[in-house]
Design an enzyme around this catalytic site. Structure first.
Site, PDB file in Angstrom:
ATOM      1  N   ASP A   1       0.669  13.426  -8.345  1.00  0.00           N
ATOM      2  CA  ASP A   1      -0.753  13.713  -8.149  1.00  0.00           C
ATOM      3  C   ASP A   1      -1.140  15.084  -8.684  1.00  0.00           C
ATOM      4  OD1 ASP A   1      -1.182  11.291  -6.839  1.00  0.00           O
ATOM      5  OD2 ASP A   1      -0.695  12.144  -4.877  1.00  0.00           O
TER       6      ASP A   1
ATOM      7  N   ARG B   1       4.686   8.625 -11.061  1.00  0.00           N
ATOM      8  CA  ARG B   1       3.469   9.384 -11.327  1.00  0.00           C
ATOM      9  C   ARG B   1       3.176  10.360 -10.184  1.00  0.00           C
ATOM     10  NH1 ARG B   1       0.069   4.145 -13.232  1.00  0.00           N
ATOM     11  NH2 ARG B   1       1.005   3.430 -11.293  1.00  0.00           N
TER      12      ARG B   1
ATOM     13  N   ARG C   1       4.045  13.953   1.379  1.00  0.00           N
ATOM     14  CA  ARG C   1       3.129  14.959   1.920  1.00  0.00           C
ATOM     15  C   ARG C   1       2.669  14.603   3.331  1.00  0.00           C
ATOM     16  NH1 ARG C   1      -1.290  15.199  -2.575  1.00  0.00           N
ATOM     17  NH2 ARG C   1      -2.344  16.456  -0.991  1.00  0.00           N
TER      18      ARG C   1
ATOM     19  N   TYR D   1      12.393  13.941  -3.821  1.00  0.00           N
ATOM     20  CA  TYR D   1      11.334  14.946  -3.798  1.00  0.00           C
ATOM     21  C   TYR D   1      11.739  16.086  -2.875  1.00  0.00           C
ATOM     22  CZ  TYR D   1       7.821  12.034  -6.154  1.00  0.00           C
ATOM     23  OH  TYR D   1       7.121  11.298  -7.068  1.00  0.00           O
TER      24      TYR D   1
END
Length: 287
Positions: free
Chosen positions: A76, A74, A221, A134
């Site tokens: 954001d 999932r 992040r 990612y």
């Protein structure tokens, strides 16, 4: 609506081989690309648009029945994906091409399916995955990008990418990533295993790539926020190791913005028929 398996509450380490589909029901997998800027993240929300709700609505029209999907990871609000993997169970009899073309005809322009494939009952988009990759994209120039405002983060100070690359190698292996974990993270364990990590430059674009078995909330992040400090020369390479060992989120710098983050690849065992795609985004030259 065909209910999904109840394994969603299980640990990532739990197998799904013993799951059996009801008679006449098939398990279908697909790859989803989306621009996250128009959505409140992947997960279905009661108060705002989500990628999941849009995908389910499109597939439900093709199936002529309610479809519920499960994803590999999932994302954001504001986060994108070039290769998000989903699966759903359905009694509807459709060809893979019908699912693909029909869903895309009913999806908003910011979401597209790239392939659809029937899978065996033991395939699970989340629990069968062995790794996720990612990429975080930073445009490194004096002014913010006009064309790619929603798809790139921005840093005006020059970033020294070789040092950032050396620093991120310190995170490879299994570690406690509490220093890079969001305060609201609901994972039972802060430990994750980073398989591969690299930083490189393509003209004014700085690309940070991390592959791990799984990720904590905001983990990528938060790592990027620390790497930018190193790239600007504000911190040393060894400072990243110190942060990791502190296991204290309050000692780390702020979280990097969501608009530069992309889920680009999900790995599965070879026994599953999951097509391979170029990780992307498409304006990145693969190295």
């Amino acid at each position: 609506m065909i209910p999904g398996p109840t394994r969603e509450t299980r640990s990532l380490k739990h197998p799904v081989e013993d799951f059996v589909l009801p008679a006449g029901v098939k398990r279908i997998a697909a790859a989803v690309e989306y621009c996250g800027s128009a959505f409140s993240g992947w997960q279905r929300q009661s108060h705002s648009p989500s990628v999941q709700a849009s995908v389910e609505a499109a597939l439900s029209k093709v199936a002529n029945e309610g479809i519920s999907v499960i994803c590999a990871g999932r994302t954001d609000t504001g986060v994108h994906a070039t290769n998000q993997i989903i699966h759903f169970d359905t009694a509807a009899k459709r060809k893979d091409s019908n699912w693909l073309l029909g869903a895309n005809a009913n999806l908003p322009f910011g979401i597209r399916l790239h392939w659809v494939s029937e899978q065996t009952a033991d395939f699970h988009a989340r629990f069968s995955a062995t790794a996720r990759t990612y990429r975080y994209l930073i445009v490194n120039q004096p002014q913010r990008s006009a064309l790619f405002y929603h798809g790139l983060s921005w840093e005006k100070r020059s970033l020294e990418t070789p040092g950032m690359h050396r620093a991120i190698q310190l995170l490879i292996g299994e570690h406690d990533f509490s220093s890079f974990r969001a305060s609201g993270c609901q994972s039972n364990s802060p430990n994750r295993n980073v398989h591969r990590a690299r930083v490189w430059r393509q003209a004014n674009l700085v690309i940070i790539e991390i592959t791990a078995n799984a990720f904590l909330h905001h983990m990528v992040r938060n790592i990027v926020g620390a790497l930018v400090c190193i790239g600007r020369g504000d911190r040393s390479i060894e400072w990243l190791r110190e942060l990791l060992l502190l296991r204290d989120r309050t000692k780390a710098p702020p979280t990097a913005p969501p608009n530069g983050l992309y889920l680009v690849k999900v790995n599965y065992p070879d026994g599953f028929r999951v097509p391979q795609m170029v990780p992307g985004p498409q304006f990145i030259a693969e190295v």
